[in-house]
Scaffold this motif. Sequence first.
Motif, short mmCIF file in Angstrom:
data_model
loop_
_atom_site.label_atom_id
_atom_site.label_comp_id
_atom_site.label_asym_id
_atom_site.label_seq_id
_atom_site.Cartn_x
_atom_site.Cartn_y
_atom_site.Cartn_z
N VAL A 21 0.87 -1.16 0.00
CA VAL A 21 0.00 0.00 0.00
C VAL A 21 0.92 1.22 0.00
N TYR A 22 0.39 2.33 -0.45
CA TYR A 22 1.15 3.55 -0.54
C TYR A 22 0.52 4.57 0.39
N VAL A 23 1.33 5.08 1.32
CA VAL A 23 0.87 6.06 2.30
C VAL A 23 1.31 7.43 1.81
N VAL A 24 0.35 8.32 1.61
CA VAL A 24 0.63 9.67 1.14
C VAL A 24 0.50 10.61 2.33
N MET A 25 1.60 11.32 2.62
CA MET A 25 1.64 12.23 3.76
C MET A 25 2.00 13.63 3.28
N ARG A 26 1.54 14.62 4.03
CA ARG A 26 1.80 16.02 3.66
C ARG A 26 2.20 16.81 4.90
N ASP A 27 3.20 17.64 4.76
CA ASP A 27 3.61 18.56 5.82
C ASP A 27 2.78 19.82 5.67
N GLU A 28 1.89 20.06 6.62
CA GLU A 28 0.99 21.21 6.55
C GLU A 28 1.63 22.48 7.12
N THR A 56 2.52 23.00 10.24
CA THR A 56 2.13 23.23 11.63
C THR A 56 3.10 22.49 12.55
N ASP A 57 2.85 22.58 13.85
CA ASP A 57 3.70 21.88 14.81
C ASP A 57 3.47 20.37 14.80
N ASP A 58 2.36 19.95 14.22
CA ASP A 58 2.06 18.52 14.14
C ASP A 58 3.03 17.84 13.19
N PRO A 59 3.25 16.55 13.39
CA PRO A 59 4.06 15.82 12.39
C PRO A 59 3.28 15.73 11.07
N LEU A 60 3.78 15.00 10.14
CA LEU A 60 3.13 14.87 8.84
C LEU A 60 1.69 14.39 8.98
N ASN A 61 0.81 14.97 8.18
CA ASN A 61 -0.58 14.54 8.16
C ASN A 61 -0.75 13.47 7.10
N MET A 62 -1.42 12.37 7.46
CA MET A 62 -1.70 11.32 6.50
C MET A 62 -2.86 11.76 5.63
N LEU A 63 -2.61 11.83 4.33
CA LEU A 63 -3.60 12.33 3.39
C LEU A 63 -4.38 11.19 2.74
N PRO A 101 -0.52 1.60 -7.27
CA PRO A 101 0.80 2.21 -7.47
C PRO A 101 0.73 3.44 -8.38
N TYR A 102 -0.24 3.48 -9.29
CA TYR A 102 -0.37 4.62 -10.18
C TYR A 102 -0.81 5.87 -9.42
N GLU A 103 -1.74 5.70 -8.50
CA GLU A 103 -2.19 6.83 -7.70
C GLU A 103 -1.06 7.30 -6.78
N GLY A 104 -0.33 6.35 -6.20
CA GLY A 104 0.82 6.71 -5.37
C GLY A 104 1.85 7.48 -6.16
N GLN A 105 2.11 7.06 -7.40
CA GLN A 105 3.08 7.76 -8.25
C GLN A 105 2.62 9.17 -8.58
N ASP A 106 1.31 9.36 -8.80
CA ASP A 106 0.79 10.70 -9.08
C ASP A 106 1.08 11.66 -7.93
N TYR A 107 0.89 11.18 -6.70
CA TYR A 107 1.16 12.03 -5.54
C TYR A 107 2.65 12.24 -5.36
N ALA A 108 3.47 11.26 -5.69
CA ALA A 108 4.93 11.41 -5.56
C ALA A 108 5.45 12.43 -6.58
N ASN A 156 4.05 15.21 -7.60
CA ASN A 156 3.70 16.62 -7.40
C ASN A 156 4.75 17.37 -6.59
N GLY A 157 5.65 16.68 -5.90
CA GLY A 157 6.73 17.33 -5.18
C GLY A 157 6.34 17.89 -3.83
N GLU A 158 5.07 17.89 -3.48
CA GLU A 158 4.62 18.44 -2.20
C GLU A 158 4.37 17.35 -1.16
N ASP A 159 4.09 16.15 -1.62
CA ASP A 159 3.71 15.08 -0.71
C ASP A 159 4.84 14.06 -0.57
N ILE A 160 4.80 13.34 0.52
CA ILE A 160 5.75 12.25 0.77
C ILE A 160 4.97 10.96 0.62
#
Length: 105
Positions: free
Chosen positions: A6-13, A15-22, A28-35, A37-41
């Motif tokens: 599975v592919y976990v997409v996280m974003r740094d918002e 804030t003081d919180d750690p990464l938010n799980m998006l 794998p294709y959807e995971g690659q699309d998020y990878a 964009n350069g903004e998400d991990i």
Amino acid sequence: DSCPSVYVVMRDEGTDDPLNMLLLTASPYEGQDYADNGEDIVEKVPMPEGLVAWVRDFALTHHEHEAFVKRRRDHERVDLKQDGKGDARIRQTSDVYRAPNRGLV
């Protein structure tokens, strides 16, 4: 690597919180699309056995085979018609987005 994942997409918002799980996806294709964009991990994580069984059962139940049909080109010349719009990559001497003159066909 043939391990189901599975592919976990996280974003740094920012804030003081750690990464938010998006998003969590098995695609794998959807995971690659998020990878891309350069903004998400995006992290690839091995899929638990229970989820492997669920995804397999879901695919077996809902999969519909589609026969491959090769697309045939039409031989119409689309470059012969002027539509009044120019290519933005090519420097023009006039405004290429102007309204066309009435006398032009």
